[in-house]
Design an enzyme around this catalytic site. Sequence first.
Site, PDB file in Angstrom:
ATOM      1  N   LYS A   2      -2.300  -2.045 -11.760  1.00 16.61           N
ATOM      2  CA  LYS A   2      -2.627  -2.851 -10.582  1.00 16.61           C
ATOM      3  C   LYS A   2      -4.079  -3.314 -10.676  1.00 16.61           C
ATOM      4  CE  LYS A   2      -2.331  -2.727  -5.483  1.00 16.61           C
ATOM      5  NZ  LYS A   2      -2.126  -1.884  -4.287  1.00 16.61           N
TER       6      LYS A   2
ATOM      7  N   SER B  99       0.758  -3.891  -0.681  1.00 17.94           N
ATOM      8  CA  SER B  99      -0.017  -4.826  -1.465  1.00 17.94           C
ATOM      9  C   SER B  99       0.351  -4.822  -2.956  1.00 17.94           C
ATOM     10  CB  SER B  99      -1.505  -4.491  -1.348  1.00 17.94           C
ATOM     11  OG  SER B  99      -1.756  -3.201  -1.895  1.00 17.94           O
TER      12      SER B  99
ATOM     13  N   SER C 115       1.331   0.755   0.298  1.00 14.31           N
ATOM     14  CA  SER C 115       1.305  -0.277  -0.753  1.00 14.31           C
ATOM     15  C   SER C 115       1.983   0.110  -2.049  1.00 14.31           C
ATOM     16  CB  SER C 115      -0.144  -0.675  -1.062  1.00 14.31           C
ATOM     17  OG  SER C 115      -0.676  -1.392   0.023  1.00 14.31           O
TER      18      SER C 115
END
Lengths: 506, 507, 99
Positions: free
Chosen positions: A79, A154, A178
């Site tokens: 990420k 997210s 997330s």
Amino acid sequence: MTDLTKLSAAALADKLTAGEVSSVEATQAHLDRIAAVDADVHAFLHVNGNALDVAADIDRRRAAGEEVGPLAGVPLAIKDVLVTTDMPSTSGSKILEGYMSPYDATVVARSRAAGLVPLGKTNMDEFAMGSSTEHSAYGPTRNPWDLTRIPGGSGGGSAAAVAAFEAPLALGSDTGGSIRQPAHVTGTVGIKPTYGGVSRYGAIALASSLDQVGPVTRTVLDAGLLHDVIGGHDPHDSTSLAHEWPSFAAAAREGATGDVLKGLKVGVIRELPDSGFQTGVSESFRTALAAMEAQGAEIVEISAPHFEYGVAAYYLILPAEASSNLAKFDSVRFGLRVDVPGGTVEDVMAATRDKGFGDEVKRRVILGTYALSAGYYDAYYGSAQKVRTLIQQDFSNAFSQVDVIATPSAPTTAFKIGEKIDDPLQMYLNDVTTIPANLAGVPGISIPSGLAAEDGLPVGIQFLAPAHEDARLYRVGAALESLLVDSWGGALLDRAPALGANGGGR
Amino acid sequence: MAKAKLMDFDKALELYEPVLGFEVHVELNTETKMFSSAANPANSANHGAEANTLVAPVDMGLPGALPVVNETAVRYSISLGLALGCSIAPSSRFARKNYFYPDLGKNYQISQYDEPIAFEGSVDIELADGEVISVPIERAHMEEDAGKLTHVGGSTGRIQGAEYSLVDYNRAGVPLVEIVTKPIFGAEHRAPEIAKAYVATIRDIVIALGISEARMERGNLRCDANVSLRPRGQEKLGTRTETKNVNSMRSVERAVRYEIQRQAAILADGGTIIQETRHWHEDTGTTSPGRPKSDADDYRYFPEPDLLPVAPSLELIEHLRAALPEPPAARRRRLKADWGFTDLEFQDVANGGLLAEVEATIAAGASPAAARKWWTGELTRIANAQGREPAELATPADVAALQGLVEAGTLTDKLARQVLEGVVAGEGTPQEVVDARGLAVVSDDGALIAAIDDALAAQPDVLEKIRDGKVQAAGAVIGAVMKAMKGQADAARVRELILERAGSTGA
Amino acid sequence: MSEITPDLVRHLGVLARIQLSDEEVERLTGQLDAIVDNIAKVSEVATAEVPATSHPIPLENVFRSDVAGDQLTPAQVLQNAPDSADGRFRVTAILGEEQ
Ligand SMILES: [Mg+2]
Ligand SMILES: [Zn+2]
């Protein structure tokens, strides 16, 4: 030969260890898959140009008889909230476009040391603010199950990469859901470890007291294998726990035998309303519970009266901490600078932050500034911290009666891109079931529980355990996973539509 | 800028009562910074490093970086709190003080806010006349220093009018303890003296503890002086000004005196004092207002979520308490007795803020009298002339070495003063200056006798006069010899040799 | 109703160093008003006797020993600098005072 991208990380690792495939072959297969489908999915912000060199190095070390870790040679998506020395780290923001970190996040360094092959950096809501990845400054990621829908957020990029077989493993971060909510909408597995269980060093901070880094995978065992690599004490993170952690991969293997469900007390929260949850989500949840009950688990109704204040407390604590954490993006030392002819440095900072931050970031930074400002602190930030205490008390009462708590991972299946973008309040309610774990610091896992009857989209079930009891989640998660996969006759993701030119998808 | 009107100091004190307050920042001399393991420029070992060479990710606010507290800095802070007579908090916390400024990498300073590590203490300070005054301490808290700005362009090198500024983050994250006094009442005419004595005492304490280099000219010790006046008989405190970064003891004294005179003139004219930050100008001996802050001082403090409470055990606190050096007042009594100084001699040293220097010079081998003589004499004279502090000019080791050269006969007093000038000018240790400048006394009798012979040749009647008992006649020859030797001769030896010559010739 | 006004939002923009256009101020005022109305309910249960929790897992006295490490090279320090001179970061004229 088998499609290497369809293998679980554990299965791929076995083939690498046995010498049946090389890391270069495995990495190339995933790079090819990315080339084939990522124009549609847009899970990646950056693909690692050195991935094959890294893979070749692992192959060489293995051939030379060097001791390598159990996941050595397996590709990993990272990420973009995690800083890396060899790839840009933007946290999904224009203000960090092209930013190169002089150091690696601890989880990245540990992954490299374990021989994992970084494939690239995955898309995310800007600074991890969002539940749909629509707030990325680099455009949205699309859900591999339906390209018109959101992949959650997210960490939509990490979840979509794994769901689209672009990577067997990914790293995510979870501040209010997330990792778990994207897992829910993409039919994948995600774990938010106990706060402090995994180092935050090098994770671009959103809300320091809520953020946790964790694994994003297709199976519970894979998550355990990755957790074993990235977890444990890090002296660079003061909030890192100096705890002796058991092997989570071992816990997952133990759970897969199914015995752990016998006598397991599973708490279901009385106050979590049926309304507000999509029918297919509630049904899938009940089906999963029934499957556990059939194996001897006991479903116990518990009370968590303060969970309903969780979203409110979260949307005070998060913006407050974020407003301070994001102050460093000021155009002086790194990142975007917007010149203001004749302007002072104050003007330059204000113009840079206006241009470099998206609407959601500005909204939360202004909200957090308000919550902390003189005269409002006690009513807002101070009160939110008290709600945190009450939610922790709810958890400890609950865990005196049950072993784990179960909830649907999120209220709805994946919604359409653009559907909620103009309604921040509605968007914030996506996290109602995931937020309490972050506020209390306890671990949570989301695993696929099935498809919603009305739209055929994935649904996840979340389990929560007391702090430090992450291994319990791996045991329970793996047990339910093996039951459900048996009942489906194969993994849920086998039912996802084909993607890209090769697969003839949409 | 218009020159501020000042009221005569005595007149000001007739009309108004001054109330003082001080915030002193002490840079700790730990090996590494407060929250990072970058080397600490406030430790002499790292002083003068090139810009941006002592920087870790957290010091410049890099994305993802996290602070970790330096254990030694915590111990030093507790020791300082104890030396200030403070209570040590069973649990204290760090907080973020949020404001944007380019010298602050994260755009917040990690400090302590509502839970400082040390609180409620008092420090005894001794004034010139020997009176001891107790200064009440409100708190001492841990925090981090900011980076350093250099303003370029414009005429002054100051922030006003600069074209651009350059930022060096070496100092960012240096461990600080900020010591805050309560309001100090009853200072009266002695307010400037109290200000100076307070800072000198804090300096003595941190030096004795060994926790700071305490070099004010390097910013290791920085004083913000708060001054307010209230009309005689009024209970309510007047509006205060805060004069920032007054970086020598002498300036603290002058700045307080100046603010009293300036505020009194305004109040007497019916004006009001604005609560503001003021800057001290060493060159003109005045203060000027800072620009108003745009952020209205809303620092949005909140508990630092990246750090955890500091909860020292009672054992640790008592261990550190037992290791404290003696309090300043007791130390003065002991030193005075040890050194055998008269009251006047001792006050000369103490009021010059030179106790630590004299003590260290004696420890380095000089006699008390010699150590006192150098520090209160020549070094103080040069410091006054240059507007600096004696301690900035030379180290105690230098002074002891210099005295050693005098006692060994290598230098005369006059030569020693020249050598000291070289040391002050940064030419090296006394021995290095002697070697470089060729300043040693000529101890070779042959060279002296040759010079005496030359002088006697010019004044042939001198030997006669000496033999007639007019010994003072030797003076003219000594003078000529010293001149010929460029002062690098021992006058006593020259005299001896002349008398010898007179005697031998006459025998 | 909360007390979010355009002036307050503008002031918050100054504190947060974000230059907000009038249009942004107007939009944010409405959105923040709705959000704050919703989240203000935390004060309903946050009574005086409830202690605040700053850290989800309570720890204390986490320290580092005073030993050097982690230092960046000057090149690393400056590698992302938008502007620099003499080994230092360069910024345009500064308006405000040092704190
Ligand atoms: Mg704008
Ligand atoms: Zn301070």
